[in-house]
Design an enzyme around this catalytic site. Sequence first.
Site, PDB file in Angstrom:
ATOM      1  N   SER A 306       0.800  -1.214   0.000  1.00  0.00           N
ATOM      2  CA  SER A 306       0.000   0.000   0.000  1.00  0.00           C
ATOM      3  C   SER A 306       0.841   1.276   0.000  1.00  0.00           C
ATOM      4  O   SER A 306       1.584   1.514  -0.910  1.00  0.00           O
ATOM      5  CB  SER A 306      -0.921  -0.102   1.187  1.00  0.00           C
ATOM      6  OG  SER A 306      -2.123   0.438   0.858  1.00  0.00           O
ATOM      7  N   ASP A 317       9.818   5.766 -10.094  1.00  0.00           N
ATOM      8  CA  ASP A 317       9.325   6.360 -11.343  1.00  0.00           C
ATOM      9  C   ASP A 317       9.965   7.725 -11.599  1.00  0.00           C
ATOM     10  O   ASP A 317      10.224   8.074 -12.745  1.00  0.00           O
ATOM     11  CB  ASP A 317       7.790   6.506 -11.306  1.00  0.00           C
ATOM     12  CG  ASP A 317       7.084   5.172 -11.541  1.00  0.00           C
ATOM     13  OD1 ASP A 317       5.844   5.142 -11.494  1.00  0.00           O
ATOM     14  OD2 ASP A 317       7.796   4.169 -11.763  1.00  0.00           O
ATOM     15  N   LYS A 331      -0.860  -4.259  -3.097  1.00  0.00           N
ATOM     16  CA  LYS A 331      -2.147  -3.733  -2.632  1.00  0.00           C
ATOM     17  C   LYS A 331      -2.381  -2.397  -3.325  1.00  0.00           C
ATOM     18  O   LYS A 331      -1.776  -1.394  -2.977  1.00  0.00           O
ATOM     19  CB  LYS A 331      -2.155  -3.531  -1.129  1.00  0.00           C
ATOM     20  CG  LYS A 331      -3.505  -2.996  -0.676  1.00  0.00           C
ATOM     21  CD  LYS A 331      -3.748  -3.191   0.786  1.00  0.00           C
ATOM     22  CE  LYS A 331      -5.144  -2.796   1.155  1.00  0.00           C
ATOM     23  NZ  LYS A 331      -5.471  -1.417   0.821  1.00  0.00           N
TER      24      LYS A 331
END
Lengths: 413, 405
Positions: A306, A317, A331
Site C-alpha cells: 500500500s 518512477d 495492494k
Amino acid sequence: MSAGKVIGVVLLSGAAFAGGFSAQDLLRGNPPSSEAFTSLTSGGRKSKPTATEVFKKHHAFILANYDRKIEPEELKYAGLEGLFSSLGDPHTTYMPPKLAEAFALETRGDFGGIGARLSDDPLGAKIAIVFDDSPANRAGLKPSDTITHVDGREVNGMPVEDIVKLIRGKQGTQVQLVISRQNEPTPLRVRVTRDIVVLPTVESRMIGSNIAVIAVSQFSETTTAQFARAMQDALAENPNGIIIDMRSNPGGLLETAAEMISLFAGGKTVVIQKGRDATVETRSPMGNELKINVPVAILINEESASAAEIFSGVLRDYKKATLIGDHSYGKASVQTVQPLSDGSSMKITVAKYLLPSGEDISRRVDEEGQYLGGGIKPDILVPLEITPHTVLGEPGKDNQLDRAIDWVMNQRS
Amino acid sequence: MSNGGRSAIGFLAAFVVIGAAVAGLAVRNWIEVGGDPVPVATSSGLVASQGDTAPSDAALFHRLTLELEKRYVEPVKDKSVLGSGAVRGMIASLMDPDSTYYDKDQWAVVKARRQGKMQGIGADLTLVYDKAQIEKLQKSDATLDQILLIPDVYISWVAPGSPAEKAGLQPGDRISNVNGYWVMSGTEIDALRKKATLTGASKPSDAEVDQIRKRLDEIASKNMTPARAREKLTTGESGTVQIKYSRAGANHDATLSLALTEIKPVNLSSEGTHVQISEQAAKELTADLKVLDLRGTQNGEAGGLQALLQKIAGGEIYGRISRAAGGTARPLQGEGAPTPVTSLTVLVDRWTGSQAQILAQTLAVRGAKIQGTANGDARWVESVDLETGAGYTLATGQFKAEVAK
C-alpha cells in the site's frame, strides 16, 4: 395453509416457524426433513429472494435447529461477516463489536507493552528490535532472543500477532517470559513490567561505511515529521548513501506517503485513484524538497504494502531511488473505515489506484490464493536468505541489506 | 438512507475521540490505504443512525447490503453471492466439522455423489480434526492451538473401477500434496515445531532447525487448504491430477486421471454389501442380507437414512434425537413390520460416517453383530438447499438408538 401465508409466518417469526414446522413432522414421528423445508420456501415464489431474505430465513433455521445452543446475536454477526467477505476482497470486511473494540484498544493510550518488535519463529516469537529506554531493554532482552512462553503458556506455533496480544496489558502490570537465547544452554526466565510504549515508526542510524539506514515501519500521522528529521540528520552526516528500509511495512495514510515523497519531489502526481464515480489525482505538496545528492536505495519485500509501495514506486518512477529486495505485496486499493453505532466497524474498498506511470500493481493470485504476479518489482532482485543467524537490519546478517550497501558503495566509485 | 449531514456515531464517536486524543492522534476522516484498520470518528454523514437503539437484525443486514452495493469499488454483478455469503459466514461460525457450507459448484458435486455419480479420482476424502481442539474452539478456550485445528486429509473409501482404485490408493492414505501444492496439515506442522523446540539432549542442531525452518517456509510458500485439496480430488471428469500421499510412514507419488465413476445404491462385493445412504438403497435391500459393509460409508440425504431406519424398525420407535441445546429428545419411528436382523453382521471402521453409525447403532440394539470400531459420532445431519444453488449440511442433534422392550 397456502404457501404464501406460511411464508408470511416465516418472515415474522422465524424461530417459532421452524419449531412449529418441526412439530408437525414430529407428530408423524419424523425428524424435520430438508426437502420439506426447501419445498415450502421454493413453492409459490415468483422472484429471487433478496440477500436479506436469505439471511433472515437461514438465521432463523440454524438457530432453531442446530445441535448446540447459539447466541442469536453471534449468529447475526457471523452472517454480516460472511456478507462482506462474499465479495472475495480480503480488504472489504466487517468487524463485530467485540473484535472492533479489541482493535480500538490497541490505538488507545493506556495499553502497556514491553517495547520490542517481534517476528515469527517456529519456537514462538523472535525479538527483532528492542526499543531504547523500554521495559524490554531494562529487563536485559536482546535482539534474536526467542520468546517461548508467556505467563507460563507455550506460544510456539501461535501467530505473532496473538503472542503480542498476550504480552500487552495494563501499564504497570508484569508479564513473565521464558526466553531461548543462542549460546545459553537453559531457557531464561524474565519478568518484565509493562509500560506505555509509543511505537516509533521511523528508526535511523549510521552504519559502517558511513551509510545512513532509515527504517520506516508504517505510515502514521507522526511519521512525516520523524522521517523528515531522520533524512535531515542523515544528510548532515555527509553519508555515502541512504538506505530506506520499507520491508514489512503494511502501509497507512496516503497523505503521509505524499508528504514524504515531497521531500524528494514536490508538486508531482503520487497516485491516480479510480473510484466508482470519480477519478482523483493525488499530488505531493510543494516546498519541502531536500537537497539530496547521494544515492538512495529502498529495501522492499512481499510484506511491503500500500503506502509503502506507493512511496517506493513513485520515487523509482521519478528516478529518485533504486529498489532492492523482493517484489512487494501488490495492494493497489483504497478503503474507507466506518464505525457503526452498535460498536461494530466495516471496511469497504472504494477505489483502486495506479502509479503515476499508469502501472497497476494489483496483486494477482492463482486459484489457491498463492502469489502469481503484481506488486512493485525491485530494480535489483535479492530474495532474503533465511538462516538461523539472520537478523534483519544487521549488516553481515541480512543479505538484502548487504546487497544495498554494496550498491551504494558502487555508486560512489 | 441515513440522515444527511452530521455523522451520527453518537456514543462511540465521543469514546473514540477521547481515546484518540489521549493517544495523541488527531481525529479526522481517514481514507485508509492499507495496513491495519483503525476505527476513527468521521466528520461526514456516514452509516450509523441517530438514536443508537439496536436495529432489528434484518434491518441492519439490509442497510449494510445497500452500503456495500452503493460504495464498493465495482458494481456487485451477481447479488446472490451476498445472501450465500451470509449463510456461509453463519455456518462457519458454528465451527462444527459436521456442519459445512458448499458453494453452488461444490453442492452440485455433493448431490451428484449422493446419486452415485462420483467425479474426480473416484474416492471419498475425509477431513480428520483434532476433537480436543474443536471442543476448545467451541468453548472459546484460550489454550486453543490454532495449528492443531487444521485437519488432515485422508482417503476414506475407494470406489470400485475408479482411477483411485487403479492407482492402488487405500482408505487411510493421507494426502500431502496436490499438483505441487502442499496440503496444510495440523499434525505435520505440529510435529515439525515440536522437533524444533526439543531441549536438553534431544535439542536439534542449528542445521536441523534450519532444515525445519526451510520446510515450514516451503509449505508456507505453496500450499492449499485441506478443503480445497478434497475439492480438487473430487471434482472434474477429465484431465489428470498429481498427488503425494503417505501410508504407514512412507511417502508416495501418483498421477491419476479425473473421471466419472458410477456406483450403484447397493453393491455386492466379496466382503459384503455396501450401500449408499439413500431411499433407493432402502428399496433394494432385502431381508436375507448377511453382511452389511458400512466401512467408509459417507453421509447421504437424511431422508435416505430415515428410509433405511424405517425399513429396519417398521412401526416401532427406533431412536431419539436430542439437541445439546436442550429440549425433549424427539422419538423417531416409521410404519409397517420390522425386519429381523439377528443374523446380520455389520462391518464398520474409523471412516464410517455419522449417518452410517446411526444405522449401525440401530442394528446393534436389535441384535445385529458389529465388527470393527467406528469413531462413535452418531450425529444427525440434515442438508439444506439455498435458493442460490449453494447448500449446507447442519448437525441437528445426537442420535441414540432404542428398541422396544
